[in-house]
Design an enzyme around this catalytic site. Structure first.
Site, PDB file in Angstrom:
ATOM      1  N   CYS A  20     -23.854 -11.533  14.431  1.00 32.17           N
ATOM      2  CA  CYS A  20     -24.484 -12.138  15.603  1.00 32.17           C
ATOM      3  C   CYS A  20     -25.404 -11.121  16.272  1.00 32.17           C
ATOM      4  O   CYS A  20     -25.471  -9.963  15.865  1.00 32.17           O
ATOM      5  CB  CYS A  20     -23.441 -12.629  16.607  1.00 32.17           C
ATOM      6  SG  CYS A  20     -22.468 -11.292  17.339  1.00 32.17           S
ATOM      7  N   CYS A  23     -23.811  -7.907  17.513  1.00 32.30           N
ATOM      8  CA  CYS A  23     -23.648  -6.877  16.480  1.00 32.30           C
ATOM      9  C   CYS A  23     -24.914  -6.030  16.384  1.00 32.30           C
ATOM     10  O   CYS A  23     -24.859  -4.798  16.310  1.00 32.30           O
ATOM     11  CB  CYS A  23     -23.352  -7.514  15.128  1.00 32.30           C
ATOM     12  SG  CYS A  23     -21.835  -8.442  15.033  1.00 32.30           S
ATOM     13  N   ASP A 446     -68.293  -8.408  17.151  1.00 28.59           N
ATOM     14  CA  ASP A 446     -69.373  -7.521  16.760  1.00 28.59           C
ATOM     15  C   ASP A 446     -70.349  -8.318  15.903  1.00 28.59           C
ATOM     16  O   ASP A 446     -69.931  -9.185  15.126  1.00 28.59           O
ATOM     17  CB  ASP A 446     -68.806  -6.340  15.972  1.00 28.59           C
ATOM     18  CG  ASP A 446     -69.895  -5.349  15.586  1.00 28.59           C
ATOM     19  OD1 ASP A 446     -70.594  -4.857  16.476  1.00 28.59           O
ATOM     20  OD2 ASP A 446     -70.040  -5.091  14.375  1.00 28.59           O
ATOM     21  N   ASP A 650     -66.324   0.453  15.137  1.00 25.13           N
ATOM     22  CA  ASP A 650     -65.612  -0.600  15.870  1.00 25.13           C
ATOM     23  C   ASP A 650     -64.189  -0.187  16.207  1.00 25.13           C
ATOM     24  O   ASP A 650     -63.530  -0.844  17.026  1.00 25.13           O
ATOM     25  CB  ASP A 650     -65.559  -1.892  15.040  1.00 25.13           C
ATOM     26  CG  ASP A 650     -66.937  -2.510  14.838  1.00 25.13           C
ATOM     27  OD1 ASP A 650     -67.777  -2.355  15.743  1.00 25.13           O
ATOM     28  OD2 ASP A 650     -67.162  -3.124  13.790  1.00 25.13           O
TER      29      ASP A 650
END
Length: 759
Positions: A20, A23, A446, A650
């Site tokens: 679960c 845990c 761009d 960029d």
């Protein structure tokens, strides 16, 4: 001078024994407390821990020891990000497949025995049969039938709960073990010492049917959960399975079929029609059409010729060719994709933090609520019924409270979404990028190489009457074939697409900043700008002048062609929009996003390109160093910005944006700076990424709502708050069914993302 901090390393551990979200939180806490560990993230859905640590203070062995000390296991060997590519998928899946089969066996044993226990527990429905059986003997029979359910089918719950208790923690297994254990032990005492109850005015009731049914329903939920979790990672397994196992390598003038692990850099590999390309490389000879759908999501094959790059796991279709190996193993494009998808599936979205905080305290809180429920019912219920009622409601609270749904809500949706993105050629680096893309309000594009093709192309050819177009193009091609100017390459490609005839050339001369001249089979040919023709004393003529001005007004570069001292044609050259750019811009705007263009071109050229793309706002005259500043400007206006680019210049803007998207054909620097990589040079991938993010986040929010709503509503009902008003109590068996359903419903909702993009 202070010594620099030692570099950290990152490793991935395959955690065993987690049942679960609690845990996962406990394992994460144990790893975080280990000396030298910088960060640790444990994903319950993927059952993996990603740990960043300082190698001078910690090692994979110490990390493994920390997990073992916490009461959980680590698969051996420690998982490497690309390790799965070296093993066949069946071998990689074998442990999980074996665990799944073992779980199913436990379920069917429990289900078979419970099918006997349930009717025997309801003999009041068959008075004739009940008359022939003593109640004490029947209880002993039920005990014998229930023992295998407890000791075999449900043993993992009790073992895990005991381990958790030894380490001072509590998990979902604690709730199941305490709840079913209490009901079973109560029933055992009632079976072995019924007079102890009768002396106190209590009926020695047994709850073997409740105990067995709860375990059956929880195991059923586990079976469905494990099967659904396997489906969430299907896309990653599919990618791994694409890796070819052998390659036909040329060594010592012989073609040898070798395991892919033995292929080396610069090896020559032969690829025949219908075969997968074994690894990344450059085509040395031959040509073919290659289906690159597994990389880009584009189903149309791509033509490959000498010098073109090909990628491992793509499918060769029509021709055969030889390639020189440029990347092997973890450096191949497929391995990079697998790594990105794995990292994304194991990452944690910011929206998950609330669920993590709740899961960390959930089980102890539920235990406290269950004990309080027992005390209240025992104190207030009628004397003859208080112990059974207190016990039943105590068990119901423990069983219905399942933190699994909380632990699965976010990571399962992320796993499916990132895998689905990879199928569409959209690689999402981490869950944070996926979540941020959901909030984007502005997309900054761009221009060069992103909106446009990034290379000049001939867009128009205007010829004066009486000029032979085919002959002229042959002459132009002959001249430009000798030139190295980028515009010359564009003209040459255009001319050669119209005619393949080659003419002989003499006296070639490149004129810097103007163009070129040469003699082509006795005729003088000039091609260049207005200045070249003016210095040669050639008059353009009013007709060509008018046409040139019209083309220049559309932001196109005009080249003039003169033949034997007379201007006869002009060519318009421009960096044109990609075929799908205008459509992508329109789709982004339909999503309610503001689309902005950024370019280093002047305002006039920028306005023309923006108009062609359907973009209303643009930034012009932007120097490479100033691109990040434009991102900041949009952010200052209150926008959440997605930046789309492809080049080295960029990268700062991609990193500065809230989420960066890099075109796959761009540079590695841009791809490393971006949170999302588009494997195709197609801006429609931006639309796909944002639409996928929106759908994924809707799914996560739905999952979290149902997980929280289920527990907020279910626990009070199980505690009996409706009993004073409506006389309604929740059976522990119904609580077990609801608990199993909660996890399965969250997984099923996440799996709906697999249909994203289907029409």
């Amino acid at each position: 001078m202070e010594p620099s901090a030692s570099p950290t390393q990152t490793t991935t551990l395959a955690i065993e024994g987690m049942t679960c979200a609690s845990c996962a939180a406990f394992v994460e806490k144990a790893l975080t407390r280990t000396p030298g560990v910088q960060t640790a993230h444990v994903n319950y859905a993927t059952e993996k821990a990603v740990v960043e640590y300082e190698p001078t203070q910690a090692s994979p062995d110490t990390l493994k020891a920390a997990v073992l000390n916490a009461g959980y296991g680590v698969a051996s060997p420690v998982v490497a990000p690309i390790a799965a590519l070296a093993a066949t998928p069946p071998a990689a899946d074998q442990p999980k497949a074996a665990a799944y089969q073992a779980l199913k066996r436990r379920f069917w044993v429990a289900a078979g025995l419970t099918a006997l226990i349930m009717p025997l527990s309801m003999l009041m429905l068959w008075p004739a049969l009940a008359a022939h059986l003593a109640m004490a003997g029947l209880n002993y029979l039920l005990l014998v039938l229930t023992l295998p359910v407890i000791l075999y089918s449900g043993r993992e719950f009790y073992i895990a709960a005991w381990k958790a208790l030894r380490h001072g923690t509590a998990t979902m297994d604690t709730l199941i073990a305490v709840g079913t254990g209490a009901a079973f032990l109560y029933s055992v005492v009632a079976t072995l010492a019924p007079h102890a109850f009768m002396q106190r005015g209590l009926m020695p009731e047994v709850y073997y049917d409740t105990t067995a049914t709860i375990i059956v329903l929880i195991l059923l939920g586990k079976v469905l959960e494990m099967r659904a979790k396997a489906r969430t990672s299907a896309a990653l397994r599919m990618l791994i399975g694409l890796q070819p196992r052998t390659a036909r390598v040329v060594r010592h003038d012989q073609e040898l079929d070798l395991p892919i692990e033995e292929v080396q850099l610069d090896d020559i590999v032969v690829v025949r029609p219908g075969e997968k390309v074994p690894t990344d490389g450059l085509v040395l000879s031959g040509h073919s059409a290659v289906n690159e759908a597994m990389l880009t999501g584009e189903s149309l094959p791509v033509e490959k010729k000498e010098g073109d790059a090909v990628f491992g796991a793509t499918l060769n279709q029509t021709g055969s060719f030889r390639l020189r190996v440029t990347s092997v193993g973890a450096d191949t494009m497929l391995a990079r994709i697998v790594r990105l998808v794995e990292e994304a599936q194991g990452s944690r979205a910011p929206i998950q933090r609330l669920a993590d905080r709740v899961s960390a305290v959930f089980v102890p809180t539920v235990l406290a609520v269950a004990l309080l429920t027992f005390v209240v019912w025992f104190a207030l219920a009628p004397t003859g019924e208080r112990l059974p009622l207190a016990l039943v409601n105590f068990v119901a609270v423990l069983i219905i409270a399942c933190p699994c749904a909380l632990g699965l809500a976010t990571p399962t949706a992320i796993m499916v979404a990132t895998g689905k993105g990879a199928e569409h050629g959209v690689l999402i680096r981490n869950a944070e990028a996926l979540e941020t893309a959901y909030r984007v309000t502005a997309v900054l594009l761009d221009k060069t190489g992103t909106l446009t093709r990034g290379e000049p192309r001939v867009t128009d050819l205007r010829i004066m009457p009486g000029t032979d177009e085919t002959r002229l193009l042959q002459q132009v091609a002959a001249v430009e074939r000798q030139s190295e100017h980028p515009l010359a390459g564009a003209v040459l490609r255009y001319a050669e697409s119209q005619t393949k005839t080659r003419l002989s050339i003499t006296d070639f001369q490149a004129v810097a900043g103007q163009g070129a001249r040469a003699t082509v089979e006795g005729e003088t040919v000039l091609i260049g700008n207005r200045r070249l023709l003016a210095e040669a004393g050639i008059n353009l003529g009013s007709e060509l002048e008018i046409q040139a001005q019209a083309l220049q007004a559309q932001a196109q570069t005009v080249l003039y062609v003169a033949l034997n001292g007379q201007a006869v044609a002009l060519l318009a050259v421009a960096d044109t929009l990609r075929d799908t750019s205008a459509e992508a811009v329109r789709q982004l705007q339909n999503l309610g996003l503001e689309v902005v263009m950024m370019t280093g071109d002047n305002a006039h050229t920028a306005a023309q390109v923006a108009s062609q793309a359907g973009i209303k706002r643009f930034f012009a005259d932007v120097l490479p160093a100033d691109k990040a500043a434009q991102v900041q400007q949009l952010q200052a206006e209150g926008h959440v910005v997605a930046m789309v680019g492809d080049g080295i210049n960029d990268a700062p803007a991609l990193a500065r944006a809230d989420v960066g998207l890099a075109l796959g054909a761009g540079t590695d620097v841009a791809m490393e700076a971006a949170g999302i990589t588009l494997m195709r040079n197609d801006l429609r991938g931006v639309v796909t990424a944002i639409a996928l993010s929106r759908q994924a986040m809707r799914t996560i929010r739905q999952n979290l709502f149902f997980a929280f709503f289920y527990n907020v509503l279910g626990i009070p009902v199980a505690a009996g708050v409706l009993y004073p008003l409506f006389g309604v109590l929740l059976s522990p068996m119904l609580a077990a069914g609801a608990m199993a359903l909660s996890s399965v419903s969250v997984l099923t909702n996440s799996l709906r993302l697999r249909h994203f993009g289907n029409r």
